[in-house]
Design an enzyme around this catalytic site. Sequence first.
Site, short mmCIF file in Angstrom:
data_model
loop_
_atom_site.label_atom_id
_atom_site.label_comp_id
_atom_site.label_asym_id
_atom_site.label_seq_id
_atom_site.Cartn_x
_atom_site.Cartn_y
_atom_site.Cartn_z
N GLY A 196 0.83 -1.19 0.00
CA GLY A 196 0.00 0.00 0.00
C GLY A 196 0.86 1.24 0.00
CB CYS A 197 0.09 4.69 1.01
SG CYS A 197 0.88 6.29 1.18
#
Length: 164
Positions: free
Chosen positions: A12-13
């Site tokens: 993810g981020c």
Amino acid sequence: MSTYKKAYIAGGCFWGMEDLFRERPGVKDTEVGYIGGENEQPTYRNHPGHAEGIEITYDLNKTSFKQLLDYFFRIHNPTTLDRQGNDIGTSYRSAIFFQNEEEKAVAEEVITIVNASNKWDGEVATTLEPYSKFWAAEPEHQDYLLRKPDGYTCHYERFDQPFI
């Protein structure tokens, strides 16, 4: 002989992953960047196929690749394909970029353990990808949540107890 190694993961981020890993015992340094994609010199605005990943420099005398992966599977949802929180797309895939067959075998072992735990609703969708090249992200993305503590993250410790 150096006891420091590097590990490459994406979940993810990259801001939230970096923020949590930087505090782990045995982690010497973290850097966010792009890995596993199509172009040279990727940027935040142009990184086709690359995941937002992190490079973790760790001390083998204090932690192991297996322990890092255990924590990785506790701070993001590895069962969602190409998605974490509000972030959707292959940039936000869950991936382990193995550098050799030993790392690949450890990753496969940890995935088997995580799946057998039944702690997640679903099977692990994390991909195992051979390490290619890690491209450091722009300076404004490094240590982002240290500089902007109220910035966006979807990462947190979901389970207190390790899988391994």
